[in-house]
Scaffold this active site. Structure first.
Site, PDB file in Angstrom:
ATOM      1  N   LEU A   1       0.848  -1.191   0.000  1.00 44.65           N
ATOM      2  CA  LEU A   1       0.000   0.000   0.000  1.00 44.65           C
ATOM      3  C   LEU A   1       0.887   1.246   0.000  1.00 44.65           C
ATOM      4  CD1 LEU A   1      -2.804  -1.062   2.510  1.00 44.65           C
ATOM      5  CD2 LEU A   1      -2.517  -1.609   0.082  1.00 44.65           C
ATOM      6  N   ALA A   2       0.723   2.065  -1.041  1.00 49.60           N
ATOM      7  CA  ALA A   2       1.595   3.236  -1.222  1.00 49.60           C
ATOM      8  C   ALA A   2       0.812   4.426  -1.756  1.00 49.60           C
ATOM      9  CB  ALA A   2       2.737   2.877  -2.177  1.00 49.60           C
ATOM     10  N   ALA A   3      -0.445   4.555  -1.323  1.00 47.38           N
ATOM     11  CA  ALA A   3      -1.325   5.584  -1.884  1.00 47.38           C
ATOM     12  C   ALA A   3      -1.460   6.812  -1.001  1.00 47.38           C
ATOM     13  CB  ALA A   3      -2.712   4.990  -2.141  1.00 47.38           C
TER      14      ALA A   3
ATOM     15  N   LYS B   1       4.716  10.469   0.108  1.00 47.64           N
ATOM     16  CA  LYS B   1       5.344  10.005   1.345  1.00 47.64           C
ATOM     17  C   LYS B   1       6.275   8.824   1.128  1.00 47.64           C
ATOM     18  CE  LYS B   1       2.847   7.916   4.553  1.00 47.64           C
ATOM     19  NZ  LYS B   1       2.034   7.625   5.757  1.00 47.64           N
TER      20      LYS B   1
ATOM     21  N   ASP C   1       5.339   2.734   3.693  1.00 50.25           N
ATOM     22  CA  ASP C   1       5.967   3.643   4.654  1.00 50.25           C
ATOM     23  C   ASP C   1       6.461   2.915   5.902  1.00 50.25           C
ATOM     24  OD1 ASP C   1       3.552   3.029   5.795  1.00 50.25           O
ATOM     25  OD2 ASP C   1       2.873   5.093   6.059  1.00 50.25           O
TER      26      ASP C   1
ATOM     27  N   GLY D   1      -3.812   0.334  16.472  1.00 53.05           N
ATOM     28  CA  GLY D   1      -4.911  -0.602  16.651  1.00 53.05           C
ATOM     29  C   GLY D   1      -4.523  -1.693  17.633  1.00 53.05           C
TER      30      GLY D   1
ATOM     31  N   HIS E   1      49.388  18.796  -4.948  1.00 51.74           N
ATOM     32  CA  HIS E   1      48.811  20.083  -4.561  1.00 51.74           C
ATOM     33  C   HIS E   1      48.100  20.749  -5.736  1.00 51.74           C
ATOM     34  CE1 HIS E   1      52.068  19.663  -1.570  1.00 51.74           C
ATOM     35  NE2 HIS E   1      52.878  19.574  -2.603  1.00 51.74           N
TER      36      HIS E   1
ATOM     37  N   ASN F   1      41.244  20.589 -20.984  1.00 55.15           N
ATOM     38  CA  ASN F   1      40.664  19.518 -21.797  1.00 55.15           C
ATOM     39  C   ASN F   1      39.458  19.939 -22.608  1.00 55.15           C
ATOM     40  OD1 ASN F   1      39.285  19.903 -19.370  1.00 55.15           O
ATOM     41  ND2 ASN F   1      38.508  17.814 -19.324  1.00 55.15           N
TER      42      ASN F   1
END
Length: 454
Positions: A6-8, A20, A100, A135, A359, A382
């Protein structure tokens, strides 16, 4: 097995335009970590449910083994899983993960899947010292799970329960399809809770079982930048512990960032504040000084990288000496015992054994032989405004300070370039080549004097 991620979610508390699940942990999107873990379980179907910022999420994780389902309205976790149902195989169980929650280990998920088998409902649970906001797992007198109650819907007695639902479940897909169709949103959130499927399972006589992670941090979700930072530090602490257990010396384990894969040989020492990105390998006896950034590179045995160096897609040979304040850019390959000193930049160049640029120099698009000394202030010119050109410096060359090599140009074996030379033609072997304006002294000259202010 089916796996649904779930990534909505919008992630309002992130206060960011970036979806997110694309916020990074160890330099990679959280969702990428979850996908890696999911792939370790060898699922037959892998579905990501997208919603807020769907196009960006699809683009970020596009892969042949990933299918996408879209949740146009964010109406809860149960509603999100409903969107994935057309893509699932009813003959295999479905595992639900969260984009997440990036730190869950494959071993923990395998234990949950094994506990549930093909016919039982499995819930990943954990006991929290402070379960506020989560929960609660409600069990009967026999210890069997009977339901999961969300914080906002819990009674005072239920709020006292410390065993919480992580949200990660696995169950038979055919049953899941049926249970999701009966969900209601008559709760304080007005959402369709995936957790309500537990009560449906109990009502249908499907045994509900649980498994626990090896550590509480495996189940931590990210809903704010504060939580993102906490998860980042946990992850980096785990990386540091792995390195220490493998014999690496970290002068402060709390001050190292590994944003990819870092592998080390024996007797490697890493000072504070170093960042490793992509794939980095440090061979035996390497010492990395403080505050270095190393990306997609290899450092050979016995080499020393002094503080404040940046090394990007480069190879440092054995016994090399780099920095402090050196920069190795992509395409750099250094042979054995090469010294690249302070404020020297090397790009797309091959430098053979025992050569030195100690150097204030720029060596770009060059091939440098063995035992070459590149003096302070040397520049390989170059770029002509359109194209890059190569400089070739053969073995045993000595280049004096403040020299410009206008590419394409070659310096032959054993040549010496006098200080201040601007080289535009080939320098012959074993000879001194120089170009220098005639030095003048003006006897009658006087330094200007400032006039007093009126």
């Amino acid at each position: 097995m089916n796996i649904v991620i779930l990534a909505a979610g919008m992630g309002k508390r992130m206060y960011s335009d970036l979806p997110k699940v694309l916020h990074p942990v160890a330099g990679r999107p959280m969702l990428a970590h979850v996908l890696d873990t999911a792939r370790a379980l060898s699922p037959s179907r892998l579905v990501v449910v997208v919603g807020h910022g769907a196009a960006r999420v699809r683009e970020a994780v596009a892969a042949d083994d990933v299918a996408f389902a879209e949740q146009a309205q964010q109406l809860g976790t149960g509603h999100a899983v409903m969107q994935a149902l057309p893509l699932l195989d009813d003959n295999q169980p479905t595992l639900v993960l969260y984009g997440d929650v990036p730190l869950t280990s494959a071993a923990t998920l395998q234990a949950l899947v094994a506990e549930a088998g093909a016919q039982r409902f499995g819930v990943l649970t954990v006991e929290m010292p402070d379960p506020t906001g989560y929960g609660r797992i409600v069990r009967d007198a026999a210890g069997s799970i009977v339901r999961i109650v969300e914080q906002k819907d819990a009674t005072e007695a239920e709020k006292a329960i410390r065993e919480i639902n992580t949200g990660i479940i696995v169950c038979p897909t055919g049953h899941l399809r049926k249970w999701l169709s009966t969900l209601r949103n008559d709760n304080a959130q007005g959402e369709y809770y995936l957790t309500d499927t537990v009560e449906r399972a109990v009502a249908d006589g499907v045994e509900t079982v649980s498994a626990q992670p090896a550590a509480v941090w495996e189940t931590l979700g990210v809903n704010s930048k504060l939580q993102l930072a906490e998860v980042e530090r946990i992850h980096q602490g785990n990386q540091a512990r792995r390195l220490l257990e493998a014999g690496v010396t970290l002068l402060d384990p709390a001050r190292i960032d590994v944003r990819g894969e870092l592998t080390c040989g024996r007797d490697v020492t890493i000072d504070v504040g170093c960042v490793f990105e992509g794939r980095v390998h440090l061979e035996d006896g390497v010492r990395i000084g403080a505050h270095c950034v190393i990306r997609n590179s290899t450092v050979g045995a016995g080499a020393q990288v002094h503080p404040f160096c940046h090394i990007d897609e480069a190879k440092v040979g054995p016994a090399g000496r780099i920095g402090p304040y050196a920069r190795l850019r992509p395409g750099t390959e250094l042979g054995e015992d090469v010294h690249i000193g302070n404020f020297v930049e090397v790009k797309n160049a091959q430098v053979a054994a025992h050569s030195k640029a100690n150097h204030l120099a720029y060596v770009g698009d060059a091939t440098v032989g063995s035992r070459v000394n590149i003096g302070a202030g040397t520049i390989t010119c170059n770029y002509d405004g359109v194209n890059k050109h190569r400089t070739v410096i053969e073995d045993d060359v000595f280049i004096g300070s403040d020299t410009q090599l206008v590419a394409p140009v070659t310096v032959r074996r054993g040549a010496t370039l006098g200080a201040g030379t601007t080289l535009t033609k080939e320098a012959p072997a074993d000879k001194l080549t120089l170009s220098r304006a005639k030095q003048l002294t003006i006897d009658a000259w006087q330094r200007p004097v400032k006039q007093p202010k009126q």
